[in-house]
Motif scaffolding. Structure first.
Motif, PDB file in Angstrom:
ATOM      1  N   UNK A  73       0.814  -1.232   0.000  1.00 19.07           N
ATOM      2  CA  UNK A  73       0.000   0.000   0.000  1.00 19.07           C
ATOM      3  C   UNK A  73       0.841   1.274   0.000  1.00 19.07           C
ATOM      4  N   UNK A  74       2.143   1.123   0.173  1.00 23.75           N
ATOM      5  CA  UNK A  74       3.030   2.276   0.143  1.00 23.75           C
ATOM      6  C   UNK A  74       3.055   3.083   1.434  1.00 23.75           C
ATOM      7  N   UNK A  75       2.271   2.679   2.434  1.00 21.02           N
ATOM      8  CA  UNK A  75       2.253   3.426   3.702  1.00 21.02           C
ATOM      9  C   UNK A  75       1.611   2.556   4.782  1.00 21.02           C
ATOM     10  N   UNK A  76       1.710   3.032   6.040  1.00 15.12           N
ATOM     11  CA  UNK A  76       1.048   2.317   7.143  1.00 15.12           C
ATOM     12  C   UNK A  76       0.011   3.190   7.839  1.00 15.12           C
ATOM     13  N   UNK A  77      -0.056   4.462   7.466  1.00 11.32           N
ATOM     14  CA  UNK A  77      -1.026   5.348   8.122  1.00 11.32           C
ATOM     15  C   UNK A  77      -2.279   5.517   7.258  1.00 11.32           C
ATOM     16  N   UNK A  78      -3.355   5.911   7.898  1.00 11.06           N
ATOM     17  CA  UNK A  78      -4.635   6.169   7.236  1.00 11.06           C
ATOM     18  C   UNK A  78      -5.099   5.021   6.331  1.00 11.06           C
ATOM     19  N   UNK A  79      -4.947   3.806   6.850  1.00 15.61           N
ATOM     20  CA  UNK A  79      -5.507   2.641   6.155  1.00 15.61           C
ATOM     21  C   UNK A  79      -6.645   2.096   7.016  1.00 15.61           C
ATOM     22  N   UNK A  80      -7.568   1.394   6.383  1.00 15.77           N
ATOM     23  CA  UNK A  80      -8.598   0.691   7.150  1.00 15.77           C
ATOM     24  C   UNK A  80      -8.283  -0.800   7.070  1.00 15.77           C
ATOM     25  N   UNK A  81      -8.024  -1.378   8.230  1.00  9.55           N
ATOM     26  CA  UNK A  81      -7.631  -2.786   8.281  1.00  9.55           C
ATOM     27  C   UNK A  81      -8.703  -3.567   9.035  1.00  9.55           C
ATOM     28  N   UNK A  82      -9.295  -4.553   8.362  1.00 10.31           N
ATOM     29  CA  UNK A  82     -10.289  -5.402   9.021  1.00 10.31           C
ATOM     30  C   UNK A  82      -9.593  -6.686   9.475  1.00 10.31           C
ATOM     31  N   UNK A  83      -9.631  -6.934  10.784  1.00 10.97           N
ATOM     32  CA  UNK A  83      -9.047  -8.179  11.322  1.00 10.97           C
ATOM     33  C   UNK A  83     -10.239  -9.069  11.684  1.00 10.97           C
ATOM     34  N   UNK A  84     -10.298 -10.250  11.073  1.00  3.96           N
ATOM     35  CA  UNK A  84     -11.537 -11.030  11.127  1.00  3.96           C
ATOM     36  C   UNK A  84     -11.344 -12.420  11.721  1.00  3.96           C
ATOM     37  N   UNK A  85     -12.290 -12.810  12.577  1.00  5.25           N
ATOM     38  CA  UNK A  85     -12.336 -14.193  13.059  1.00  5.25           C
ATOM     39  C   UNK A  85     -12.177 -14.293  14.554  1.00  5.25           C
ATOM     40  N   UNK A  86     -11.307 -15.207  14.959  1.00  5.94           N
ATOM     41  CA  UNK A  86     -11.135 -15.527  16.376  1.00  5.94           C
ATOM     42  C   UNK A  86     -10.192 -14.521  17.041  1.00  5.94           C
ATOM     43  N   UNK A  87     -10.738 -13.356  17.347  1.00  3.92           N
ATOM     44  CA  UNK A  87      -9.922 -12.286  17.943  1.00  3.92           C
ATOM     45  C   UNK A  87      -9.558 -12.653  19.394  1.00  3.92           C
ATOM     46  N   UNK A  88     -10.527 -13.254  20.092  1.00  5.60           N
ATOM     47  CA  UNK A  88     -10.379 -13.496  21.533  1.00  5.60           C
ATOM     48  C   UNK A  88      -9.129 -14.305  21.876  1.00  5.60           C
ATOM     49  N   UNK A  89      -8.790 -15.273  21.026  1.00  5.76           N
ATOM     50  CA  UNK A  89      -7.678 -16.158  21.354  1.00  5.76           C
ATOM     51  C   UNK A  89      -6.394 -15.794  20.614  1.00  5.76           C
ATOM     52  N   UNK A  90      -6.394 -14.625  19.953  1.00  2.00           N
ATOM     53  CA  UNK A  90      -5.304 -14.362  19.016  1.00  2.00           C
ATOM     54  C   UNK A  90      -4.283 -13.315  19.480  1.00  2.00           C
ATOM     55  N   UNK A  91      -3.057 -13.757  19.664  1.00  2.00           N
ATOM     56  CA  UNK A  91      -1.954 -12.829  19.946  1.00  2.00           C
ATOM     57  C   UNK A  91      -1.599 -12.040  18.675  1.00  2.00           C
ATOM     58  N   UNK A  92      -1.881 -12.643  17.510  1.00  3.96           N
ATOM     59  CA  UNK A  92      -1.602 -11.954  16.244  1.00  3.96           C
ATOM     60  C   UNK A  92      -2.492 -10.716  16.136  1.00  3.96           C
ATOM     61  N   UNK A  93      -3.777 -10.875  16.483  1.00  2.00           N
ATOM     62  CA  UNK A  93      -4.717  -9.744  16.419  1.00  2.00           C
ATOM     63  C   UNK A  93      -4.265  -8.646  17.372  1.00  2.00           C
ATOM     64  N   UNK A  94      -3.874  -9.037  18.584  1.00  2.00           N
ATOM     65  CA  UNK A  94      -3.481  -8.058  19.604  1.00  2.00           C
ATOM     66  C   UNK A  94      -2.247  -7.245  19.170  1.00  2.00           C
ATOM     67  N   UNK A  95      -1.221  -7.956  18.698  1.00  2.00           N
ATOM     68  CA  UNK A  95       0.001  -7.251  18.290  1.00  2.00           C
ATOM     69  C   UNK A  95      -0.257  -6.370  17.067  1.00  2.00           C
ATOM     70  N   UNK A  96      -1.068  -6.864  16.133  1.00  2.00           N
ATOM     71  CA  UNK A  96      -1.381  -6.056  14.948  1.00  2.00           C
ATOM     72  C   UNK A  96      -2.175  -4.819  15.305  1.00  2.00           C
ATOM     73  N   UNK A  97      -3.124  -5.000  16.208  1.00  2.44           N
ATOM     74  CA  UNK A  97      -3.948  -3.875  16.644  1.00  2.44           C
ATOM     75  C   UNK A  97      -3.068  -2.788  17.268  1.00  2.44           C
TER      76      UNK A  97
END
Ligand code: NCD
Length: 318
Positions: free
Chosen positions: A151-175
């Protein structure tokens, strides 16, 4: 140099400039890894020990390759099958290893906080390769590098993280990372798979997948982490796929150039359609794996520089 950390335990403790420094260095390692001769010298003379108390394919292979490409002596401890748990035994293990003078210790552990505890006991740099449902910093960094390249940048993007958020360290670190870099995160999934109090973190939460994907630049899918569930969180996998499985129809609600990501391992036909996962025009899943090696090379290189600086005898000014 804009990287001050002594350990890489989580995204939470990193400043935005440290993240950018690491990603910029990782770019140079992407180039190195694409050359026929992939050898660098940043870790020559150093010892790296990988301790994985939980199963892993890509993370462990990636850390091992990263260390070897930079010249470290790499040892893998086969602890996945052992019954070692947090507490006395973990500290004992740490002290035993510390006596062998490692420089870099890469640790994955099923208990949240276990890696930070271990870091307090040793004199080397510790890298968290995933602790329980807490953090998985190198995964978020490799995801960030993949997104920045696409995307050429990391700011002002909309990122949808989908699925098993509750058990996910990946979701937490990405968030945490995406917030630091000023992007907008939407968490999409059934209420049973959302951690309690998540809305307080300043994220949008959507139970409806199509609504959650609307105008997203990035769609990040997660595995149902059954090994961390203690009961039924979904009616059935078929029903789950129907409501939350990513296919071309649901993806059509995102931006036309939205990219599809997944940290792996994937369950085709559960959280993602197999054909879509393989569609090189939309899916960057293989690129994520490639970025993983480069990001781990950069992380270990930066920590090794800080370690060497801390160990160097103080300069005496006369
Ligand atoms: C993730 C993990 O272990 O947290 N996998 C990975 O490191 N690539 C996600 C998962 O297990 O689903």
């Amino acid at each position: 140099m804009g990287f001050r950390a002594r350990h890489l335990l989580g995204i939470e403790s990193l400043a935005p400039d440290e993240i950018v420094t690491l990603l910029d260095l990782a770019e140079t390692y992407v180039d190195l890894n694409r050359r026929p001769d992939k050898h660098g010298t940043a870790l020559v003379g150093l010892t790296q020990i990988n301790m994985f108390f939980e199963a892993s394919t890509r993370t462990q292979a990636s850390f091992e390759l990263a260390g070897k490409r930079l010249g470290a002596d790499v040892m893998n401890m086969g602890v996945a099958q052992s019954s070692v748990k947090k507490g006395e035994t973990l500290i004992d293990t740490a002290m035993t290893l510390n006596a062998m003078h490692p420089d870099l210790l890469v640790v994955r552990h099923p208990n949240s906080g276990a890696v930070a505890l271990l870091a307090q006991k040793v004199t080397c740099a510790v890298l968290n390769a995933g602790d329980g449902r807490h953090e998985h910093p190198t995964q978020a960094l490799l995801d960030a590098l993949t997104i920045r390249r696409a995307k050429g940048r990391l700011h002002r993007l909309t990122v949808a993280i989908c699925g098993d958020i509750a058990h996910s360290r990946v979701a937490r670190s990405n968030l945490l990372l995406l917030h630091k870099m000023e992007s907008r995160v939407r968490l999409v999934g059934p209420a049973t798979l959302m951690p309690p109090g998540i809305a307080d973190l300043g994220v949008e939460v959507c139970e409806d997948m199509r609504e959650g994907l609307r105008d997203a630049d990035v769609v990040m899918m997660l595995r149902l982490q059954k090994e961390r569930m203690d009961g039924g969180f979904i009616p059935s996998e078929r029903e789950y796929y129907h409501r939350y499985g990513l296919d071309a129809e649901k993806l059509s609600y995102a931006k036309p150039d939205a990219i599809v990501m997944h940290p792996g391992p994937m369950n085709r036909g559960v959280e993602i359609d197999g054909l879509l996962a393989d569609d090189i025009n939309r899916s960057v899943i293989q690129e994520q794996v490639e970025m993983g090696v480069a990001v781990r090379m950069a992380a270990m290189d930066l920590l090794a520089r800080n370690l060497r600086a801390a160990r160097a005898p103080e300069t005496v000014l006369v």
